[in-house]
Each structure stands twice: as structure tokens, then as C-alpha cells.
Design an enzyme around this catalytic site. Structure first.
Site, PDB file in Angstrom:
ATOM      1  N   HIS A   1       0.986  -0.808   0.162  1.00  0.00           N
ATOM      2  CA  HIS A   1      -0.296  -0.124  -0.184  1.00  0.00           C
ATOM      3  C   HIS A   1       1.207   0.949   0.153  1.00  0.00           C
ATOM      4  O   HIS A   1       0.736   2.499   0.834  1.00  0.00           O
ATOM      5  CB  HIS A   1      -0.672   0.203   1.441  1.00  0.00           C
ATOM      6  CG  HIS A   1      -1.862  -0.942   0.810  1.00  0.00           C
ATOM      7  ND1 HIS A   1      -1.703  -2.350   1.577  1.00  0.00           N
ATOM      8  CD2 HIS A   1      -3.039  -0.782   0.393  1.00  0.00           C
ATOM      9  CE1 HIS A   1      -2.958  -2.813   1.102  1.00  0.00           C
ATOM     10  NE2 HIS A   1      -3.891  -2.065   0.647  1.00  0.00           N
TER      11      HIS A   1
ATOM     12  N   TRP B   1       2.511   4.234  -2.676  1.00  0.00           N
ATOM     13  CA  TRP B   1       3.175   5.493  -4.071  1.00  0.00           C
ATOM     14  C   TRP B   1       2.592   3.968  -4.902  1.00  0.00           C
ATOM     15  O   TRP B   1       1.983   4.736  -6.318  1.00  0.00           O
ATOM     16  CB  TRP B   1       4.048   6.356  -4.216  1.00  0.00           C
ATOM     17  CG  TRP B   1       4.156   6.803  -5.446  1.00  0.00           C
ATOM     18  CD1 TRP B   1       5.194   6.748  -6.452  1.00  0.00           C
ATOM     19  CD2 TRP B   1       2.830   7.834  -6.101  1.00  0.00           C
ATOM     20  NE1 TRP B   1       5.383   7.815  -7.229  1.00  0.00           N
ATOM     21  CE2 TRP B   1       3.728   8.296  -7.346  1.00  0.00           C
ATOM     22  CE3 TRP B   1       1.965   8.520  -5.380  1.00  0.00           C
ATOM     23  CZ2 TRP B   1       2.758   9.029  -7.926  1.00  0.00           C
ATOM     24  CZ3 TRP B   1       1.282   9.513  -6.380  1.00  0.00           C
ATOM     25  CH2 TRP B   1       1.943   9.744  -7.282  1.00  0.00           C
TER      26      TRP B   1
ATOM     27  N   HIS C   1       1.445   1.490  -5.792  1.00  0.00           N
ATOM     28  CA  HIS C   1       0.302   1.008  -5.623  1.00  0.00           C
ATOM     29  C   HIS C   1      -1.265   2.249  -6.350  1.00  0.00           C
ATOM     30  O   HIS C   1      -2.095   2.667  -6.887  1.00  0.00           O
ATOM     31  CB  HIS C   1      -0.317   0.697  -4.545  1.00  0.00           C
ATOM     32  CG  HIS C   1      -1.994   0.360  -4.142  1.00  0.00           C
ATOM     33  ND1 HIS C   1      -2.473  -0.935  -5.247  1.00  0.00           N
ATOM     34  CD2 HIS C   1      -2.487   0.398  -3.054  1.00  0.00           C
ATOM     35  CE1 HIS C   1      -3.893  -0.674  -4.637  1.00  0.00           C
ATOM     36  NE2 HIS C   1      -3.911   0.123  -4.082  1.00  0.00           N
TER      37      HIS C   1
ATOM     38  N   ASP D   1      -4.963   5.875  -0.312  1.00  0.00           N
ATOM     39  CA  ASP D   1      -4.166   5.359   1.421  1.00  0.00           C
ATOM     40  C   ASP D   1      -3.571   6.108   1.758  1.00  0.00           C
ATOM     41  O   ASP D   1      -2.153   5.478   1.676  1.00  0.00           O
ATOM     42  CB  ASP D   1      -3.603   3.522   0.322  1.00  0.00           C
ATOM     43  CG  ASP D   1      -4.730   2.632  -0.456  1.00  0.00           C
ATOM     44  OD1 ASP D   1      -5.603   2.791   0.832  1.00  0.00           O
ATOM     45  OD2 ASP D   1      -4.502   1.610  -0.881  1.00  0.00           O
TER      46      ASP D   1
END
Length: 485
Positions: free
Chosen positions: A134, A136, A138, A175
Site C-alpha cells: 500500500h 505510492w 499502488h 491510501d
């Protein structure tokens, strides 16, 4: 005690005096509390200023990105659902993000200062922690899938320009500051975040981080919007980010399915548009499941590693047994769990979306293809292989090499080991020789047994048989290990 006029104090006078004394005491207390609150607010403001400074991209990095040429969308394969970021440098990930804004013509339409956009992208990237999945990268992949859905998937025809802007911002920020642990972990550990937000804990935090960056110096890409447009776009961003909580997805899924079953084609009402955007966000968030297999199994390993880290924390901090997908000791079950994830979440969503919006069919087809690979791996795990420990997890079973201890004599033979007592042969079937391939006492399926037999017989030649016969041990040395593969 008497008053100045010589009369005595009545009960009413006493009550009034007590009330006045309490009032004065409360006034003094409130004054002290107000002073303390002012100091705390000042401390909070200083802390936010410090955080904002450190969370904001540097001027040098911003100027560098501002002055660099931005390659075409085609050069980054941005229009494709098979986009891969593995070979992109960190600088290229930022350029690719700018290209998506350019291709959607958002910079011109909403008068976003180019330097502010570059600084905002760099600041968002900076506020992702270096966790295994999770992170950058992603966020970039989720935003690119949204871009492909809007352009290649033709979903932009259902969206206003302001909604497209909000969706891309939400994807990039969905996120922010993820710690590599999920909502359940926050609740179990009674973390400060769990105290702040009782539901969708991390998603609320991601949105708050998004707002913090937008409010930081020279990072507000919405600065030239009208008050009404600003309100609308922030509502899109908030709703979209909160929609990435799978618990929210399950609550909204049935209603979305009902609309599709009823033949809904007008998505312009506010409620229906919010529902559609939420489904699109989930589709983008899990879109790694639809990537080409070599990408999918690499990403799946990153996800598994991050989940296992959380499972380890639960054992150490909480002394609790983690759930299966976060239990490092049950890593062999991951292929089968991936199949379950595909069946429960991914395929139903992609099926209904592609049936209604046929241009996003590649997401459904890619997921179906990867399900076959995961099912194949699940069968190999039944044979005793552990995919998570391999650099490549799609290698055929016959190609795995066993390391042989030097102090044990190995004999290569076929399935039929000679000179075995008839009684022992009756008790042990041919597959009994494959006890080492079984995992945890599980029974091999008929398909797996057939594959093993076919593999072994296919590899056995007459010359091999002759050599095997010459090497057959006598009864005395029968305890020597027979390597059957």
C-alpha cells in the site's frame, strides 16, 4: 450573622450566596480552561505547520519536475488495462501522473497552476510510507486503471469534468499514510486512529491526509474553483476514498446489482452517480488481480508479505492467532485464498460492470485468466510445493530441484520399486511413495495423482529402467532413500 441593617440572613440569602460562589468558581475555572485550550490550539497549529513543511515537496524537486518534458500517454501505456509500473523510475511515476491530468484536460479546464500540480503530486508521493504494497506505486496503478476506465472504457461519458478530477485525486490519495495494517488491526490495538474513527478507520485517515496536503502551502490544486465547485469536488473525493473500504463495498454492492438488473442506464442522479463511482473505485483498487500473470503473481507476493507482517505483529503485540491470509505459517494456502478472493469480490464486480459497460471487459477477462493460474498453483500446493518461497511461482512441479544431503545415498528409480515384500506392497499403494509430496495429511485429488503419474512415466526411458534395475537395493539396504522425481 446579621446584615448591615441588623436583619438576619434568610435561607434564600444563603442559597443565592452559594449559587454566586459556584458561578464565580466556574468562571475562574472556565478562564483557566480557555487559556489551556488556546495554548493547545497554538501547539496544534505549530505541529501542523511543521508537519506541513516536512510533508510538502521541496522547491528544488518541484522546479525540476516543472521543467521536465512529459512523455506521451502511449509511451507509458496509460490507455491499457495491462499497464505495468515495474520499469518506471520514481520520476517517471510523477510524469505519468501529470500526463493523465493533461490527457483529461483538467489543468486547462480548472485553471490549475502547473507548478502547484507538480508540487501536489510530489507531496502526495512523499506522504506514502515505504510499506510493501500500500505505497505510492499502488496509488499510481489505481489511478491509471481509473484513467483507462474513463478513456478506453468510455466511462467518462457518464461523468462531469469535475467528477473526473475528483476521481483521479481520490485514486492517488486513497491510501495516504497507510501503515501496512488494516482497520481490524487498528481496532484490536486501540490505536489513536481507531479512537478517532470507529468505522472505515484508515479510509477516514487517508481522506484527512488528502485534505491536509491540499491545505498545505502551495499544494491546493483546487484553489481556482468556485466555492460550489470546491464543495462538489471534495464530496466526490471523500465519498470515493471511503468507498475503498471493502466493508462499504459489500454494503453498497447489492443495491448496485439491483440497479443493473433493472436495466438502469441513467446514472446522473446524485445517489446513483455516487454508487457508480464507488464501484469504480473498488474495481480500480483491486485491479492488480486482472493484470498479466507475471505482474499479478509478483504483486500478490507483495500483498502477502505485507499481510504476514501484520500477522507477526498480532502474534507479538496481541498474543493472538492471525486470520489465515495473514498467518505466515499458512502461506501454502494463499493460492486457494486468491481463488476465493477472485470468486467473492473481483469476478462478480467485473462481470456486472463489463456486462453494463462492455469496454471494460479486459478487467473481467484478465481476472478469469489469472484464476486459472491460481487454481493450477493450488493443485501444486496439494503436491507439497510452496509457492510463496519461490522467486517464480508458476514453475512446473518437475522443474523444482531438491537439495540432496551429502550423507544420504539417493537412488533414482521409477514408480515400481522392486524387492518389496508382497505384504508391504499390498499395504502401500504406488501413491504411498509420494508421502513426501502430501501436505498436512491432505488427500491428493484424482487430477493431481494423474498428473504425477503422467509426469513420472513421461520422464522414464528404457535406459533409465535398466539403470534402475541395476541399482535396486537388496532387502538389507532397502531403507536407503528412493528419490522418485
Amino acid at each position: 450573622m446579621q446584615q448591615d441593617n441588623g436583619t438576619s440572613f434568610t435561607d434564600s440569602d444563603v442559597s443565592i450566596f452559594e449559587a454566586f460562589a459556584i458561578f464565580c468558581g466556574l468562571g475562574i475555572h472556565n478562564t483557566q480552561m480557555y487559556e489551556s485550550a488556546c495554548k493547545l490550539m497554538a501547539k496544534q497549529k505549530v505541529a501542523l505547520e511543521c508537519l506541513s513543511y516536512h510533508a510538502t515537496a521541496s522547491n528544488d524537486d518541484t522546479l525540476r519536475l516543472t521543467s521536465e518534458p512529459i512523455p506521451s500517454a502511449e509511451s507509458y501505456n496509460l490507455y491499457s488495462f495491462t499497464f505495468i509500473d515495474f520499469d518506471l523510475t520514481d520520476e517517471d511515476t510523477c510524469r505519468a501522473t501529470i500526463r493523465m491530468f493533461k490527457q483529461c484536460d483538467l489543468i486547462q479546464k480548472f485553471h490549475i497552476p502547473y507548478e502547484v500540480l507538480c508540487r501536489w503530486i510530489l507531496s502526495v508521493k512523499k506522504n506514502y510510507r515505504p510499506v510493501k504494497y500500500h505505497n505510492w506505486r499502488h496509488a499510481l496503478n489505481v489511478a491509471q486503471t481509473m484513467f483507462a476506465m474513463l478513456k478506453t472504457g468510455k466511462m467518462e461519458q457518464f461523468m462531469t469534468d469535475l467528477e473526473i478530477l475528483g476521481l483521479l485525486v481520490a485514486c492517488l490519495c486513497h491510501d495516504l499514510d497507510h501503515r501496512g495494517t488494516n482497520n481490524a488491526f487498528q481496532m484490536k490495538t486501540e490505536s489513536p486512529l481507531a479512537i478517532l474513527y470507529s468505522t472505515s478507520t484508515m479510509e477516514h485517515h487517508h481522506f484527512d491526509q488528502c485534505v491536509m496536503i491540499l491545505n498545505s502551502d502551495s499544494n491546493n490544486i483546487f484553489q481556482n474553483l468556485s466555492m460550489e465547485d470546491y464543495r462538489k469536488v471534495m464530496k466526490v473525493v471523500e465519498s470515493a476514498i471511503l468507498s475503498t473500504d471493502l466493508a462499504v463495498y459489500f454494503k453498497k454492492k447489492n443495491k448496485f446489482m439491483e440497479l443493473i438488473d433493472e436495466g438502469e442506464f441513467d446514472w446522473q442522479s446524485e445517489e446513483k452517480k455516487e454508487l457508480l463511482c464507488g464501484m469504480m473505485m473498488t474495481a480500480c483498487d483491486v485491479s492488480a488481480i486482472a493484470k498479466p500473470w507475471e505482474v499479478q503473481h509478483r504483486v500478490a507476493k507483495l500483498v502477502a508479505d505485507e499481510f504476514f507482517d501484520q500477522g507477526d505483529l498480532e502474534r507479538l503485540q496481541l498474543n493472538q492467532q492471525p486470520v489465515a491470509m495473514m498467518d505466515r505459517e499458512r502461506k501454502d494456502e494463499l493460492p486457494q485464498m486468491q481463488v476465493g478472493f477472485i470468486d467473492v469480490i473481483c469476478l462478480p464486480l467485473y462481470k456486472v460492470l463489463s456486462d453494463t459497460f462492455p469496454w471494460i471487459m479486459p478487467l473481467y477477462e484478465g481476472t478469469m485468466e489469472n484464476k486459472k493460474h491460481w487454481q493450477d498453483l493450488a493443485e501444486k500446493v496439494e503436491m507439497g510445493l510452496t509457492w510463496i518461497d519461490r522467486d517464480t511461482i508458476d514453475e512446473p512441479v518437475e522443474e523444482f530441484v531438491s537439495y540432496e544431503p551429502k550423507d544420504i545415498e539417493f537412488t533414482v528409480t521409477t514408480l515400481n520399486c522392486a524387492h518389496v515384500d508382497r505384504k508391504e506392497a499390498a499395504e502401500k499403494s504406488t501413491l504411498g511413495r509420494f508421502a513426501s509430496l502430501r501436505k498436512g495429511g491432505r488427500t491428493l485429488t484424482k487430477g493431481v495423482r494423474h498428473r504425477i503419474s503422467r509426469s513420472l512415466y513421461a520422464r522414464s526411458t528404457p535406459e533409465d529402467a535398466a539403470k534402475s534395475k541395476a541399482l535396486i537395493p537388496d532387502r538389507k539396504s532397502r531403507n536407503k532413500l528412493c528419490l522418485l522425481i
